[in-house]
Design an enzyme around this catalytic site. Sequence first.
Site, PDB file in Angstrom:
ATOM      1  N   ARG A 249      -2.834  -2.122  -3.119  1.00  0.00           N
ATOM      2  CA  ARG A 249      -3.680  -1.139  -3.250  1.00  0.00           C
ATOM      3  C   ARG A 249      -4.189  -0.583  -3.945  1.00  0.00           C
ATOM      4  O   ARG A 249      -3.227   0.499  -4.407  1.00  0.00           O
ATOM      5  CB  ARG A 249      -3.506  -0.623  -1.960  1.00  0.00           C
TER       6      ARG A 249
ATOM      7  N   HIS B 259     -11.900   4.042  -0.035  1.00  0.00           N
ATOM      8  CA  HIS B 259     -11.934   3.057   0.896  1.00  0.00           C
ATOM      9  C   HIS B 259     -12.576   1.180   1.069  1.00  0.00           C
ATOM     10  O   HIS B 259     -13.656   0.831   1.346  1.00  0.00           O
ATOM     11  CB  HIS B 259     -12.552   3.681   1.843  1.00  0.00           C
TER      12      HIS B 259
ATOM     13  N   GLU C  69      -7.645  -3.839   5.559  1.00  0.00           N
ATOM     14  CA  GLU C  69      -7.123  -3.549   4.383  1.00  0.00           C
ATOM     15  C   GLU C  69      -6.580  -4.940   3.660  1.00  0.00           C
ATOM     16  O   GLU C  69      -6.543  -5.223   2.269  1.00  0.00           O
ATOM     17  CB  GLU C  69      -7.242  -2.395   3.647  1.00  0.00           C
TER      18      GLU C  69
ATOM     19  N   ARG D 261      -8.573  17.421   4.631  1.00  0.00           N
ATOM     20  CA  ARG D 261      -9.244  17.586   3.105  1.00  0.00           C
ATOM     21  C   ARG D 261     -10.700  18.159   4.165  1.00  0.00           C
ATOM     22  O   ARG D 261     -10.731  17.663   5.176  1.00  0.00           O
ATOM     23  CB  ARG D 261      -9.724  16.393   2.303  1.00  0.00           C
TER      24      ARG D 261
ATOM     25  N   ASN E  12       1.111  -1.008   0.111  1.00  0.00           N
ATOM     26  CA  ASN E  12       0.590   0.120   0.046  1.00  0.00           C
ATOM     27  C   ASN E  12       0.773   1.067   0.326  1.00  0.00           C
ATOM     28  O   ASN E  12       1.170   1.502   1.362  1.00  0.00           O
ATOM     29  CB  ASN E  12      -1.229   0.041   0.838  1.00  0.00           C
TER      30      ASN E  12
ATOM     31  N   MET F  74      -5.903  13.851  15.456  1.00  0.00           N
ATOM     32  CA  MET F  74      -7.592  13.294  16.269  1.00  0.00           C
ATOM     33  C   MET F  74      -6.970  13.521  18.156  1.00  0.00           C
ATOM     34  O   MET F  74      -7.681  14.102  18.577  1.00  0.00           O
ATOM     35  CB  MET F  74      -8.415  12.371  16.133  1.00  0.00           C
TER      36      MET F  74
HETATM   37  P1  ADP Z   1      -4.696   6.174   7.871  1.00  0.00           P
HETATM   38  O1  ADP Z   1      -6.337   6.732   6.755  1.00  0.00           O
HETATM   39  O2  ADP Z   1      -3.347   7.015   7.429  1.00  0.00           O
HETATM   40  O3  ADP Z   1      -4.732   4.748   7.813  1.00  0.00           O
HETATM   41  P2  ADP Z   1      -5.508   5.770  10.582  1.00  0.00           P
HETATM   42  O4  ADP Z   1      -7.024   4.935  10.267  1.00  0.00           O
HETATM   43  O5  ADP Z   1      -4.105   5.083  10.932  1.00  0.00           O
HETATM   44  O6  ADP Z   1      -4.886   6.370   9.381  1.00  0.00           O
HETATM   45  O7  ADP Z   1      -6.239   6.918  11.300  1.00  0.00           O
HETATM   46  C1  ADP Z   1      -5.349   7.553  12.013  1.00  0.00           C
HETATM   47  C2  ADP Z   1      -6.050   8.277  12.853  1.00  0.00           C
HETATM   48  O8  ADP Z   1      -6.685   8.079  14.327  1.00  0.00           O
HETATM   49  C3  ADP Z   1      -5.616  10.198  13.585  1.00  0.00           C
HETATM   50  O9  ADP Z   1      -6.483  11.459  13.461  1.00  0.00           O
HETATM   51  C4  ADP Z   1      -5.342   9.640  15.040  1.00  0.00           C
HETATM   52  O10 ADP Z   1      -5.535  10.615  15.694  1.00  0.00           O
HETATM   53  C5  ADP Z   1      -6.353   8.712  15.078  1.00  0.00           C
HETATM   54  N1  ADP Z   1      -5.781   7.839  16.614  1.00  0.00           N
HETATM   55  C6  ADP Z   1      -5.388   6.625  16.337  1.00  0.00           C
HETATM   56  N2  ADP Z   1      -6.187   6.190  17.741  1.00  0.00           N
HETATM   57  C7  ADP Z   1      -6.384   7.621  18.660  1.00  0.00           C
HETATM   58  C8  ADP Z   1      -7.138   7.389  19.673  1.00  0.00           C
HETATM   59  N3  ADP Z   1      -6.439   6.318  20.801  1.00  0.00           N
HETATM   60  N4  ADP Z   1      -7.346   8.286  20.090  1.00  0.00           N
HETATM   61  C9  ADP Z   1      -8.474   9.078  19.268  1.00  0.00           C
HETATM   62  N5  ADP Z   1      -7.468   8.737  18.169  1.00  0.00           N
HETATM   63  C10 ADP Z   1      -6.947   8.289  17.423  1.00  0.00           C
END
Ligand code: ADP
Length: 387
Positions: free
Chosen positions: A90, A178, A374, A238, A8, A281
């Site tokens: 991917r 997605h 994925e 975005r 990916n 987040m």
């Molecule tokens: P990607 O699209 O890059 O695969 P991810 O699915 O890994 O992204 O998601 C990343 C997001 O998940 C980030 O905004 C991160 O802050 C959030 N995140 C990961 N763990 C936590 C947590 N424990 N609490 C809140 N947000 C989280």
Amino acid sequence: MKAILTVNSGSSSLKLGLFAEDLSTLAMCHVDRIGRREAAMKIHDAKGRGLPMPDHAPKAFATNTQALRTALEVFRADFPGLEVVVIGHRVVHGGISHAAPVRLDEETMKDLARLAPFAPLHQPHNLAGVRAAAELFPGTPQIACFDTAFHRGHDFVNDTYALPHAYYARGVRRYGFHGLSYDYIAGELARTEPALHAGRVVVAHLGSGASMCAISGGRSVDSTMGFSALDGLPMGTRSGQIDPGVLLYMLQNEGMDAGQLTDLLYKQSGLLGMSGVSNDMRTLEGSDDPHAAEAIAYFCHRIRREMAALAASMGGLDGVVFCGGIGENSAPVRAQACAGMDWLGLSIDAAANAQAARDIGAGRVRVLVIPTNEEIIIARAAKQVMG
Ligand code: ADP
């Protein structure tokens, strides 16, 4: 040992999966911030144990090819006699014609490169991953799995925009993305919750990129993302859905050109733009800046709106599934995204939500948290295409 490799490849990240022929996981690798000094590789085996890096491994990774080469060296040291028999990739965009995974050849690569304007920030990096793998594994079959494929069965009203028909014929359509994640969740529902799988489910894939999908009887019928990966929910950087009049105003009155607008919408907006604090987040949840709370409130508000819209597309709602980094880990976001939705039969159990239980619903509508995968969807497809 024969193995399946999944790739990916993004603009500054690379995720790899190594699977045995029976599709059990052998190892996973994640490299972030490629091209920057702080680029870091995390690589672990099926039990989550970190695998040692070779002494001569670069401290940072300048390119995806360099990161891929190092990861393979680690895999080969840990699995002597490793033979990669097929590589699954991917690829974000499959256009109108690809509704299923496909074996890559020169002709297909050219076709997919022609779709780059549809996903300019993703498609070229995905295809660069294919080329890097071809260089390291000459002659090994390569399979593309498309994020758009799961949505190709949408009815016309969910496939089109209200533009003159000629644009529809030229590919200006609602594709949805997605799809590998939604495909995995639909499969998990079929395996573990057959009654719910047969019903009407909204899946919220909330990560750095975020979208929601209406899945009815296991089929995607509507999605918050459309022509590009910009539509629908706000994301890390975005904008999500925006009045097209704003874009015209930016071009005509704010002196922006197409490049600046692209940068604004893909990289400067969303949680980062609204908060001025971060696109992450976790950072926003830990911040006491009022703009951070505003950004989270907007994110959750848009999830609630889309939830109702997608329920309307399916004629009702039987279940909601949260997945992706935010969906799987943020109890506060899940709580806020379901708040005030009792009228739809949707409410969550605060204690179960706080404990990160799998089943967190408290109303008529089931609410589940299911970690997405994925990579396994790509590995399965690669195995299947090779027979
Ligand atoms: P990607 O699209 O890059 O695969 P991810 O699915 O890994 O992204 O998601 C990343 C997001 O998940 C980030 O905004 C991160 O802050 C959030 N995140 C990961 N763990 C936590 C947590 N424990 N609490 C809140 N947000 C989280």
